[in-house]
Motif scaffolding. Structure first.
Motif, PDB file in Angstrom:
ATOM      1  N   LYS A 298     -10.700   3.155   4.123  1.00  0.00           N
ATOM      2  CA  LYS A 298     -10.862   2.753   5.522  1.00  0.00           C
ATOM      3  C   LYS A 298     -11.708   1.470   5.685  1.00  0.00           C
ATOM      4  CE  LYS A 298     -12.524   4.504   9.907  1.00  0.00           C
ATOM      5  NZ  LYS A 298     -13.828   5.032  10.269  1.00  0.00           N
ATOM      6  N   ASP A 299     -12.943   1.494   5.129  1.00  0.00           N
ATOM      7  CA  ASP A 299     -13.850   0.353   5.310  1.00  0.00           C
ATOM      8  C   ASP A 299     -13.248  -0.955   4.816  1.00  0.00           C
ATOM      9  OD1 ASP A 299     -15.632   2.044   6.376  1.00  0.00           O
ATOM     10  OD2 ASP A 299     -16.879   2.230   4.569  1.00  0.00           O
ATOM     11  N   ILE A 300     -12.508  -0.859   3.708  1.00  0.00           N
ATOM     12  CA  ILE A 300     -11.957  -2.058   3.098  1.00  0.00           C
ATOM     13  C   ILE A 300     -10.664  -2.465   3.812  1.00  0.00           C
ATOM     14  CG2 ILE A 300     -11.138  -3.055   0.926  1.00  0.00           C
ATOM     15  CD1 ILE A 300     -12.684  -0.522  -0.354  1.00  0.00           C
ATOM     16  N   TYR A 301      -9.790  -1.473   4.012  1.00  0.00           N
ATOM     17  CA  TYR A 301      -8.462  -1.771   4.535  1.00  0.00           C
ATOM     18  C   TYR A 301      -8.514  -2.235   5.989  1.00  0.00           C
ATOM     19  CZ  TYR A 301      -3.441  -1.390   5.315  1.00  0.00           C
ATOM     20  OH  TYR A 301      -2.138  -1.665   5.612  1.00  0.00           O
ATOM     21  N   GLN A 302      -9.478  -1.706   6.741  1.00  0.00           N
ATOM     22  CA  GLN A 302      -9.596  -2.115   8.151  1.00  0.00           C
ATOM     23  C   GLN A 302      -9.726  -3.629   8.302  1.00  0.00           C
ATOM     24  OE1 GLN A 302     -12.754   0.161   9.899  1.00  0.00           O
ATOM     25  NE2 GLN A 302     -11.312   1.566  10.896  1.00  0.00           N
TER      26      GLN A 302
ATOM     27  N   LEU B  61       0.831  -1.203   0.000  1.00  0.00           N
ATOM     28  CA  LEU B  61       0.000   0.000   0.000  1.00  0.00           C
ATOM     29  C   LEU B  61       0.869   1.258   0.000  1.00  0.00           C
ATOM     30  CD1 LEU B  61      -2.978   0.731  -0.008  1.00  0.00           C
ATOM     31  CD2 LEU B  61      -2.921   0.800   2.488  1.00  0.00           C
ATOM     32  N   THR B  62       1.967   1.216   0.768  1.00  0.00           N
ATOM     33  CA  THR B  62       2.882   2.368   0.830  1.00  0.00           C
ATOM     34  C   THR B  62       3.515   2.637  -0.532  1.00  0.00           C
ATOM     35  OG1 THR B  62       3.378   1.731   3.099  1.00  0.00           O
ATOM     36  CG2 THR B  62       4.850   3.332   2.073  1.00  0.00           C
ATOM     37  N   ILE B  63       3.908   1.575  -1.209  1.00  0.00           N
ATOM     38  CA  ILE B  63       4.516   1.732  -2.548  1.00  0.00           C
ATOM     39  C   ILE B  63       3.548   2.419  -3.495  1.00  0.00           C
ATOM     40  CG2 ILE B  63       4.999   0.410  -4.634  1.00  0.00           C
ATOM     41  CD1 ILE B  63       7.096  -0.902  -3.457  1.00  0.00           C
TER      42      ILE B  63
ATOM     43  N   LEU C 100      -6.859  -6.060  -0.596  1.00  0.00           N
ATOM     44  CA  LEU C 100      -5.613  -5.299  -0.691  1.00  0.00           C
ATOM     45  C   LEU C 100      -5.472  -4.674  -2.084  1.00  0.00           C
ATOM     46  CD1 LEU C 100      -2.910  -4.358   0.417  1.00  0.00           C
ATOM     47  CD2 LEU C 100      -1.917  -6.559  -0.285  1.00  0.00           C
ATOM     48  N   ALA C 101      -5.800  -5.450  -3.124  1.00  0.00           N
ATOM     49  CA  ALA C 101      -5.688  -4.935  -4.493  1.00  0.00           C
ATOM     50  C   ALA C 101      -6.616  -3.729  -4.680  1.00  0.00           C
ATOM     51  CB  ALA C 101      -6.034  -6.027  -5.504  1.00  0.00           C
ATOM     52  N   LEU C 102      -7.809  -3.816  -4.112  1.00  0.00           N
ATOM     53  CA  LEU C 102      -8.746  -2.695  -4.237  1.00  0.00           C
ATOM     54  C   LEU C 102      -8.220  -1.474  -3.473  1.00  0.00           C
ATOM     55  CD1 LEU C 102     -11.454  -1.672  -5.332  1.00  0.00           C
ATOM     56  CD2 LEU C 102     -12.567  -2.600  -3.303  1.00  0.00           C
ATOM     57  N   SER C 103      -7.661  -1.710  -2.295  1.00  0.00           N
ATOM     58  CA  SER C 103      -7.086  -0.605  -1.515  1.00  0.00           C
ATOM     59  C   SER C 103      -5.969   0.080  -2.304  1.00  0.00           C
ATOM     60  CB  SER C 103      -6.519  -1.114  -0.181  1.00  0.00           C
ATOM     61  OG  SER C 103      -7.529  -1.712   0.592  1.00  0.00           O
ATOM     62  N   CYS C 104      -5.103  -0.719  -2.941  1.00  0.00           N
ATOM     63  CA  CYS C 104      -3.982  -0.162  -3.707  1.00  0.00           C
ATOM     64  C   CYS C 104      -4.478   0.618  -4.920  1.00  0.00           C
ATOM     65  CB  CYS C 104      -3.027  -1.268  -4.158  1.00  0.00           C
ATOM     66  SG  CYS C 104      -2.085  -1.979  -2.798  1.00  0.00           S
ATOM     67  N   ALA C 105      -5.573   0.148  -5.517  1.00  0.00           N
ATOM     68  CA  ALA C 105      -6.117   0.844  -6.690  1.00  0.00           C
ATOM     69  C   ALA C 105      -6.791   2.159  -6.300  1.00  0.00           C
ATOM     70  CB  ALA C 105      -7.106  -0.068  -7.422  1.00  0.00           C
TER      71      ALA C 105
ATOM     72  N   ILE D  98      -0.654   7.151   2.697  1.00  0.00           N
ATOM     73  CA  ILE D  98      -1.805   6.358   3.126  1.00  0.00           C
ATOM     74  C   ILE D  98      -2.754   7.241   3.941  1.00  0.00           C
ATOM     75  CG2 ILE D  98      -2.542   4.395   4.535  1.00  0.00           C
ATOM     76  CD1 ILE D  98       0.056   2.987   3.842  1.00  0.00           C
ATOM     77  N   GLU D  99      -2.159   8.117   4.779  1.00  0.00           N
ATOM     78  CA  GLU D  99      -2.989   8.953   5.659  1.00  0.00           C
ATOM     79  C   GLU D  99      -3.893   9.889   4.861  1.00  0.00           C
ATOM     80  OE1 GLU D  99       0.457   8.685   6.044  1.00  0.00           O
ATOM     81  OE2 GLU D  99       0.061   7.030   7.443  1.00  0.00           O
ATOM     82  N   GLU D 100      -3.339  10.441   3.754  1.00  0.00           N
ATOM     83  CA  GLU D 100      -4.069  11.467   3.019  1.00  0.00           C
ATOM     84  C   GLU D 100      -5.423  10.973   2.506  1.00  0.00           C
ATOM     85  OE1 GLU D 100      -1.487  13.574   0.355  1.00  0.00           O
ATOM     86  OE2 GLU D 100      -3.182  14.458  -0.703  1.00  0.00           O
ATOM     87  N   ASN D 101      -5.468   9.758   2.003  1.00  0.00           N
ATOM     88  CA  ASN D 101      -6.728   9.264   1.447  1.00  0.00           C
ATOM     89  C   ASN D 101      -7.289   8.085   2.240  1.00  0.00           C
ATOM     90  OD1 ASN D 101      -6.922  11.078  -0.769  1.00  0.00           O
ATOM     91  ND2 ASN D 101      -5.236   9.941  -1.732  1.00  0.00           N
ATOM     92  N   TYR D 102      -6.893   8.018   3.502  1.00  0.00           N
ATOM     93  CA  TYR D 102      -7.289   6.849   4.294  1.00  0.00           C
ATOM     94  C   TYR D 102      -8.801   6.676   4.359  1.00  0.00           C
ATOM     95  CZ  TYR D 102      -7.276   3.320   7.934  1.00  0.00           C
ATOM     96  OH  TYR D 102      -7.458   2.150   8.620  1.00  0.00           O
ATOM     97  N   HIS D 103      -9.527   7.801   4.341  1.00  0.00           N
ATOM     98  CA  HIS D 103     -10.997   7.712   4.442  1.00  0.00           C
ATOM     99  C   HIS D 103     -11.601   6.885   3.303  1.00  0.00           C
ATOM    100  CE1 HIS D 103     -10.416  11.001   1.570  1.00  0.00           C
ATOM    101  NE2 HIS D 103     -11.662  10.792   1.176  1.00  0.00           N
ATOM    102  N   LEU D 104     -10.925   6.936   2.126  1.00  0.00           N
ATOM    103  CA  LEU D 104     -11.461   6.206   0.969  1.00  0.00           C
ATOM    104  C   LEU D 104     -11.357   4.699   1.145  1.00  0.00           C
ATOM    105  CD1 LEU D 104     -10.332   7.756  -2.422  1.00  0.00           C
ATOM    106  CD2 LEU D 104     -12.653   7.338  -1.628  1.00  0.00           C
TER     107      LEU D 104
END
Lengths: 245, 308
Positions: free
Chosen positions: B116-120, B97-99, B141-146, B108-114
């Motif tokens: 959040k539900d999935i990554y949590q 995710l960092t990459i 994870l793939a969706l979070s990265c996208a 990650i922090e900047e768009n974490y709200h987007l």
């Protein structure tokens, strides 16, 4: 006659109990649907039944042979088809059937006749010399099924055989399954299409390594007071505590 | 402005025509589904729209940018989740995710709200290698990265293939949430039952679109008369129904058979071919527990009619 007899079959990986003490039987000529969420233990159970993985405890007989003591006998007497159809793309249609015939030790003099019969049943005699890679997906899928039952196994294992194929091809495929069952071949099938669960004589639903339900679709609908198999699947799979999240 | 505007895109692989000239538009903020079987051309279309593959001819505009001339702009603005898991298997969940965040010059922090539900749901495993995740976790994870760079348009190529019905439902709930954030979503799927979760869909087969419309409109335009038929012997029923001259097509649909009916009778007979006529025919063939009802078509009925 029983083609599968599983008794307290269990498989552990370290602390993790992938398959947890399952017992069931499948009759000759039956179409048996093996359902469950991703991670419920279906693949592990199937690998044990195919003689590819030894149970940690419990026992099983498939096609009359003990899965732990006689795994090679089991393998010779079953057919297997996965979603990634195991066909050789660079071989012709007849060459694929010829190869499988040879692997399963069918006498050469019988093979040609059997190839002819298999292609006639699929209605693709004209494609005999076609390279498999240039066949439409729906035909490949039917050919993969024909190769899986080419040696007349007592039972064929189908692991999500209809994933991704179009609605018409999916239905034509099920008609092939019916024909095979009518010929006495037992069919053991996993699917994520709940409408296909309705086509099975009996269906089991695995949750967290255990079989939580097993009966005909009609009886299951009564038992769970559900309109269709989809509702039953959701009721049961929602209970899962381990798995895929 | 359209989120995506595609005009007469064609693409061949040697002699195989993967896309035979497709045209369509996607409106900003909608979930647009490309629905069809494997080998229909879905992935080719997605790769062209995400600037990873050149079309042989035709034009495509993504968020106002041309896929050929402005490919660099598009790559900054879209998110793409390919059908095959394409993250770094040897990196951990968090490292992946960092990459992605740093490639797109964000955090990650900047768009974490987007996300959040999935990554949590996968955060407890953030130190696990991506390769060691279960299928469902890889998908999340793939969706979070996208999503981590807050794309304007999200391209999801068969995100639910091989996924069980319960997990598929959860995935579509996540998409509905992203739509609420204003993200346009193009999603492909071979599962016809997912059509109703899209605002509009294109039915695709053999490189051509059969139809583009809302699922409701497609269903409303179904032109045939459709009945559902059951009896005590469903397997024999299928064969018997197919022998009747007023039955045009007959297919299994779960615990019932769907038949399309031609209601015209031979000249001289006044009334039309009805339930009673079919019931008499089936009783003659010694079926019992016969149930016949008129039904509305679903997307799968429509696909089969249009593909015919």
């Amino acid at each position: 006659m029983k083609v599968i007899e599983a008794e307290n079959l269990t498989k552990k990986f370290g602390q993790f109990v992938a398959v947890d003490n399952i017992s069931f039987q499948v009759e000759k000529g039956e179409i048996f649907g093996f359902l469950g969420a991703n991670g419920a233990g279906k693949t592990t159970a199937m690998r044990m039944l195919c003689g590819l993985s030894k149970p940690t405890s419990g026992q099983g007989k498939v096609a009359g042979f003990d899965i732990e003591q006689q795994p090679e006998k089991v393998k010779a007497n079953i057919g297997y088809m996965s979603q990634k159809f195991a066909l050789y793309e660079d071989l012709r249609v007849w060459e694929n059937l010829r190869l499988y015939g040879g692997i399963y030790g069918i006498p050469s003099r019988e093979i040609n006749e059997k190839i002819h019969a298999a292609l006639a049943q699929l209605g693709i005699e004209n494609e005999k010399d076609t390279m498999v890679k240039s066949l439409p997906l729906g035909w490949k899928q039917k050919l993969a099924f024909s190769t899986a039952i080419f040696h007349d196994p007592k039972i064929v294992f189908l692991d999500e055989p209809t994933g991704g194929v179009d609605p018409l091809a999916r239905r034509q495929f099920w008609e092939l399954i019916y024909e095979a069952a009518d010929r006495g071949i037992t069919v053991f099938v996993t699917t994520h299409y709940m409408d296909e669960a309705e086509y099975c004589n009996r269906v089991s639903v695995m949750v967290d390594g255990k079989i939580e339900a097993l009966d005909s679709p009609k009886n299951l609908k009564k038992q769970f007071d559900a309109k269709n198999m989809d509702q039953i699947f959701h009721q049961l799979a929602r209970k899962a505590t381990r798995g895929n999240n | 402005m359209h989120a995506v505007k595609v005009h007469e895109i064609k693409r061949n692989y040697n002699k195989v025509e993967a896309l035979k000239g497709v045209s369509f538009e996607v409106r900003p903020g909608e979930i647009f589904g490309i629905i069809g079987p494997d080998g229909a051309g879905k992935t080719t279309l997605f790769r062209i729209l995400t600037t990873l593959l050149l079309a042989d001819s035709g034009t495509a505009i993504v968020d106002g940018n041309d896929v050929v001339k402005d490919f660099k702009e598009i790559r900054k603005k879209v998110g793409y989740m390919p059908g095959r898991f394409s993250l770094y298997q040897d990196l951990t969940v968090e490292e992946n995710l960092t990459i992605f965040a740093s490639i797109f010059k964000t955090t990650i922090e900047e768009n974490y709200h987007l996300i959040k539900d999935i990554y949590q749901q996968i955060e407890p495993f953030k130190n696990r290698r991506a390769g060691a995740l279960s299928g469902g976790m890889k998908q999340k994870l793939a969706l979070s990265c996208a999503l981590i760079h807050k794309p304007v348009i999200l391209f999801l190529d068969e995100p639910t293939t091989g996924v069980d019905p319960v997990s598929r439902k959860e995935f579509w709930e996540m998409l509905a949430n992203l739509k609420r954030e204003g993200i346009t979503i193009l999603v492909s799927t071979p599962y016809m039952d997912e059509a109703n979760l899209c605002d509009r869909i294109a039915l695709i087969r053999e490189g051509s679109f059969l139809k583009i419309d809302s699922p409701q409109n497609i269903v409303n335009q179904y032109s045939k008369r459709l009945w559902s038929v059951r009896s005590n012997d469903m397997s024999r029923l299928l064969k018997d129904l197919r022998t009747h001259k007023n039955i045009m097509t007959c297919f299994a649909f779960g615990d019932t058979h769907h038949v399309t009916v031609n209601q015209e009778k031979p000249s001289g007979e006044e009334d039309r071919f009805g339930f009673k006529d079919l019931k008499d025919f089936l009783e003659e063939k010694s079926h019992s527990e016969i149930e016949i009802t008129a039904i509305d078509a679903g997307i799968e009925d429509c696909f089969m009619e249009l593909a015919n």
